[in-house]
Motif scaffolding. Structure first.
Motif, PDB file in Angstrom:
ATOM      1  N   GLN A 111     108.147  16.182  92.104  1.00  0.00           N
ATOM      2  CA  GLN A 111     108.015  16.635  90.715  1.00  0.00           C
ATOM      3  C   GLN A 111     106.864  15.923  90.014  1.00  0.00           C
ATOM      4  O   GLN A 111     106.048  16.560  89.330  1.00  0.00           O
ATOM      5  N   VAL A 112     106.764  14.600  90.178  1.00  0.00           N
ATOM      6  CA  VAL A 112     105.708  13.862  89.500  1.00  0.00           C
ATOM      7  C   VAL A 112     104.349  14.159  90.137  1.00  0.00           C
ATOM      8  O   VAL A 112     103.325  14.236  89.436  1.00  0.00           O
ATOM      9  N   VAL A 113     104.318  14.356  91.451  1.00  0.00           N
ATOM     10  CA  VAL A 113     103.066  14.722  92.112  1.00  0.00           C
ATOM     11  C   VAL A 113     102.586  16.086  91.620  1.00  0.00           C
ATOM     12  O   VAL A 113     101.398  16.280  91.350  1.00  0.00           O
ATOM     13  N   GLY A 114     103.519  17.033  91.491  1.00  0.00           N
ATOM     14  CA  GLY A 114     103.151  18.354  90.977  1.00  0.00           C
ATOM     15  C   GLY A 114     102.565  18.274  89.580  1.00  0.00           C
ATOM     16  O   GLY A 114     101.576  18.952  89.262  1.00  0.00           O
ATOM     17  N   ARG A 115     103.167  17.430  88.738  1.00  0.00           N
ATOM     18  CA  ARG A 115     102.662  17.263  87.375  1.00  0.00           C
ATOM     19  C   ARG A 115     101.266  16.645  87.369  1.00  0.00           C
ATOM     20  O   ARG A 115     100.368  17.104  86.649  1.00  0.00           O
ATOM     21  N   LEU A 116     101.049  15.614  88.176  1.00  0.00           N
ATOM     22  CA  LEU A 116      99.735  14.975  88.230  1.00  0.00           C
ATOM     23  C   LEU A 116      98.673  15.922  88.773  1.00  0.00           C
ATOM     24  O   LEU A 116      97.531  15.911  88.305  1.00  0.00           O
ATOM     25  N   GLU A 117      99.039  16.752  89.728  1.00  0.00           N
ATOM     26  CA  GLU A 117      98.081  17.735  90.235  1.00  0.00           C
ATOM     27  C   GLU A 117      97.713  18.755  89.162  1.00  0.00           C
ATOM     28  O   GLU A 117      96.563  19.202  89.084  1.00  0.00           O
ATOM     29  N   GLN A 118      98.680  19.127  88.322  1.00  0.00           N
ATOM     30  CA  GLN A 118      98.383  20.001  87.187  1.00  0.00           C
ATOM     31  C   GLN A 118      97.428  19.319  86.213  1.00  0.00           C
ATOM     32  O   GLN A 118      96.496  19.946  85.688  1.00  0.00           O
ATOM     33  N   GLU A 119      97.657  18.017  85.972  1.00  0.00           N
ATOM     34  CA  GLU A 119      96.788  17.273  85.066  1.00  0.00           C
ATOM     35  C   GLU A 119      95.365  17.183  85.620  1.00  0.00           C
ATOM     36  O   GLU A 119      94.394  17.219  84.862  1.00  0.00           O
ATOM     37  N   ILE A 120      95.258  17.063  86.931  1.00  0.00           N
ATOM     38  CA  ILE A 120      93.934  17.013  87.553  1.00  0.00           C
ATOM     39  C   ILE A 120      93.189  18.322  87.329  1.00  0.00           C
ATOM     40  O   ILE A 120      92.009  18.330  86.944  1.00  0.00           O
ATOM     41  N   GLN A 121      93.868  19.430  87.546  1.00  0.00           N
ATOM     42  CA  GLN A 121      93.226  20.736  87.355  1.00  0.00           C
ATOM     43  C   GLN A 121      92.856  20.973  85.892  1.00  0.00           C
ATOM     44  O   GLN A 121      91.778  21.492  85.591  1.00  0.00           O
ATOM     45  N   ALA A 122      93.748  20.568  84.981  1.00  0.00           N
ATOM     46  CA  ALA A 122      93.470  20.735  83.553  1.00  0.00           C
ATOM     47  C   ALA A 122      92.288  19.873  83.129  1.00  0.00           C
ATOM     48  O   ALA A 122      91.429  20.307  82.353  1.00  0.00           O
ATOM     49  N   ALA A 123      92.221  18.642  83.630  1.00  0.00           N
ATOM     50  CA  ALA A 123      91.115  17.737  83.292  1.00  0.00           C
ATOM     51  C   ALA A 123      89.788  18.279  83.811  1.00  0.00           C
ATOM     52  O   ALA A 123      88.751  18.178  83.140  1.00  0.00           O
ATOM     53  N   LYS A 124      89.805  18.854  84.996  1.00  0.00           N
ATOM     54  CA  LYS A 124      88.588  19.462  85.537  1.00  0.00           C
ATOM     55  C   LYS A 124      88.123  20.614  84.650  1.00  0.00           C
ATOM     56  O   LYS A 124      86.929  20.732  84.341  1.00  0.00           O
ATOM     57  N   ALA A 125      89.056  21.469  84.238  1.00  0.00           N
ATOM     58  CA  ALA A 125      88.714  22.632  83.425  1.00  0.00           C
ATOM     59  C   ALA A 125      88.166  22.222  82.065  1.00  0.00           C
ATOM     60  O   ALA A 125      87.301  22.912  81.497  1.00  0.00           O
ATOM     61  N   GLN A 126      88.658  21.087  81.537  1.00  0.00           N
ATOM     62  CA  GLN A 126      88.247  20.643  80.207  1.00  0.00           C
ATOM     63  C   GLN A 126      87.145  19.584  80.259  1.00  0.00           C
ATOM     64  O   GLN A 126      86.766  19.040  79.219  1.00  0.00           O
ATOM     65  N   ALA A 127      86.647  19.315  81.458  1.00  0.00           N
ATOM     66  CA  ALA A 127      85.626  18.277  81.641  1.00  0.00           C
ATOM     67  C   ALA A 127      86.085  16.956  81.027  1.00  0.00           C
ATOM     68  O   ALA A 127      85.307  16.226  80.409  1.00  0.00           O
ATOM     69  N   ASP A 128      87.365  16.657  81.224  1.00  0.00           N
ATOM     70  CA  ASP A 128      87.974  15.428  80.695  1.00  0.00           C
ATOM     71  C   ASP A 128      87.887  14.349  81.773  1.00  0.00           C
ATOM     72  O   ASP A 128      88.788  14.185  82.597  1.00  0.00           O
ATOM     73  N   ARG A 129      86.795  13.608  81.774  1.00  0.00           N
ATOM     74  CA  ARG A 129      86.567  12.600  82.803  1.00  0.00           C
ATOM     75  C   ARG A 129      87.625  11.491  82.800  1.00  0.00           C
ATOM     76  O   ARG A 129      88.181  11.162  83.858  1.00  0.00           O
ATOM     77  N   ARG A 134      92.374   9.023  85.541  1.00  0.00           N
ATOM     78  CA  ARG A 134      93.726   8.464  85.450  1.00  0.00           C
ATOM     79  C   ARG A 134      94.704   9.225  86.339  1.00  0.00           C
ATOM     80  O   ARG A 134      95.537   8.622  87.023  1.00  0.00           O
ATOM     81  N   ALA A 135      94.602  10.553  86.336  1.00  0.00           N
ATOM     82  CA  ALA A 135      95.517  11.353  87.155  1.00  0.00           C
ATOM     83  C   ALA A 135      95.276  11.099  88.640  1.00  0.00           C
ATOM     84  O   ALA A 135      96.218  10.976  89.423  1.00  0.00           O
ATOM     85  N   ARG A 136      94.006  11.005  89.035  1.00  0.00           N
ATOM     86  CA  ARG A 136      93.683  10.709  90.439  1.00  0.00           C
ATOM     87  C   ARG A 136      94.205   9.325  90.841  1.00  0.00           C
ATOM     88  O   ARG A 136      94.780   9.153  91.914  1.00  0.00           O
ATOM     89  N   ILE A 221      91.371   1.940  83.279  1.00  0.00           N
ATOM     90  CA  ILE A 221      90.402   2.948  82.854  1.00  0.00           C
ATOM     91  C   ILE A 221      90.460   3.030  81.330  1.00  0.00           C
ATOM     92  O   ILE A 221      91.527   3.251  80.760  1.00  0.00           O
ATOM     93  N   ASP A 222      89.322   2.828  80.657  1.00  0.00           N
ATOM     94  CA  ASP A 222      89.355   2.856  79.193  1.00  0.00           C
ATOM     95  C   ASP A 222      89.257   4.288  78.672  1.00  0.00           C
ATOM     96  O   ASP A 222      89.167   5.259  79.446  1.00  0.00           O
ATOM     97  N   ARG A 223      89.273   4.450  77.374  1.00  0.00           N
ATOM     98  CA  ARG A 223      89.320   5.771  76.753  1.00  0.00           C
ATOM     99  C   ARG A 223      88.078   6.602  77.033  1.00  0.00           C
ATOM    100  O   ARG A 223      88.099   7.827  76.883  1.00  0.00           O
ATOM    101  N   TRP A 224      86.998   5.951  77.435  1.00  0.00           N
ATOM    102  CA  TRP A 224      85.762   6.676  77.721  1.00  0.00           C
ATOM    103  C   TRP A 224      85.573   6.940  79.219  1.00  0.00           C
ATOM    104  O   TRP A 224      84.560   7.478  79.635  1.00  0.00           O
TER     105      TRP A 224
END
Length: 323
Positions: A111-129, A134-136, A221-224
């Motif tokens: 369950q937590v791995v699935g959530r983190l993988e979703q966060e990875i895809q969302a971060a890629k789509a939003q260019a959220d470095r 953090r998700a990786r 990892i800091d906010r930037w």
């Protein structure tokens, strides 16, 4: 610091040194004791905190006091008969079931791995470095911590120079020292690549994304999105894990960094690993230590018995811990 002091300091783990220092401060400053201590003062110190501090905490305080007196050349008051009798009495009058971390069951790992993988895809789509990093990182830390049964301090002390990972094959990790390595000879750990929930690929994806070539594997990892030079502190693993579990919709209050280790031990036990193989893989030296980590509840493995979701199950014959 003299060469003698340097070697003496190296003989004690950093965590133990910090714990002993805090224990001595508690005895002297908080309680108002004097060093060197007498057997009577140590006994009164125990009585003052009986039922307030856990048995394990009191044992740590006695160990710290013993270490201080021995290192300073004074007689050890903790070995006096009165201290031993008082401690025995406290154990009899204040029995307390040892609190165990909740083991991370395999379905919750999924369950937590699935959530983190979703966060990875969302971060890629939003260019959220920062979010992507953090998700990786969290994905690699959780999967490696679970499948390798590492303690939080072992995860935080991993160095890239001591890790060899081959996609689709496996990962080898060397730790110059660990809690079970009393002689500080260093230990090599291995684990294979899995078809799903794979710690090897998660590690490769993390260091590739972070462009890491040396130094600590897991960092702040800091906010930037800037990575710290130092490794994560072991105490930061608990909030990191709880936050990831919380985002996945899992009540995380009972989980600690030991939940990964206990989760793996429970999974291996329910999957039919014999105790000798499990102890060798995780690094336990005695049966008592191993049994503390295994959730023996008859319901603990129910979610695993219906279907084993990891297609490439870790075979206990193909992985070992090499001293």
């Amino acid at each position: 610091m003299t060469e003698l002091d340097r070697y003496l300091q190296a003989a004690t783990r950093d965590n133990t040194r910090r714990s002993y220092r805090a224990a001595i401060e508690h005895f002297e400053v908080t309680w108002g004791g004097f060093l060197p201590a007498t057997a009577d003062s140590v006994a009164r110190y125990l009585v003052a905190h009986a039922g307030v501090l856990s048995i394990n905490t009191l044992k740590l305080r006695l160990s710290a006091l013993a270490q201080w007196h021995n290192s300073q050349g004074f007689a050890d008051p903790t070995k006096a008969p009165v201290v031993r009798k008082v401690f025995k009495g406290i154990r009899a009058l204040h029995p307390a079931q040892e609190k165990q971390a909740e083991p991370l069951q395999l379905q919750h790992l999924e369950q937590v791995v699935g959530r983190l993988e979703q966060e990875i895809q969302a971060a890629k789509a939003q260019a959220d470095r920062p979010g992507l990093l953090r998700a990786r990182r969290d994905l690699a830390l959780i999967l490696l911590g679970f499948w390798r049964g590492f303690r939080s301090d072992e995860l935080c002390r991993l160095q890239i120079e001591h890790v060899q990972a081959v996609a689709g094959s496996g990962i080898t990790l060397y730790l110059p020292r660990s809690k079970s390595d009393r002689e500080n000879l260093g230990k090599t750990f291995q684990t294979p690549a899995l078809q799903r929930l794979c710690p090897v690929q998660a590690y490769i994806d993390w260091i590739t994304e972070a462009a890491l070539v040396r130094g600590p594997v897991f960092r702040g990892i800091d906010r930037w999105g800037h990575l710290g030079e130092e490794g994560l502190h072991a105490n930061s693993v608990i909030p990191l894990l709880r936050q990831a579990l919380g985002r996945a919709g899992i009540a995380a209050e009972q989980y600690t960094s030991h939940s990964l280790r206990r989760g793996f031990a429970t999974w291996a036990h329910q999957s039919g690993w014999d105790m000798k193989s499990l102890m060798g893989y995780v690094g336990w030296k005695d049966m008592k230590s191993a049994m503390r980590y295994i959730d023996a509840s008859p319901f603990a493995g129910m979610a695993l018995s219906a279907e084993k979701p990891v297609a490439a199950q870790i075979p206990n014959s193909s992985i070992n811990t090499v001293g």
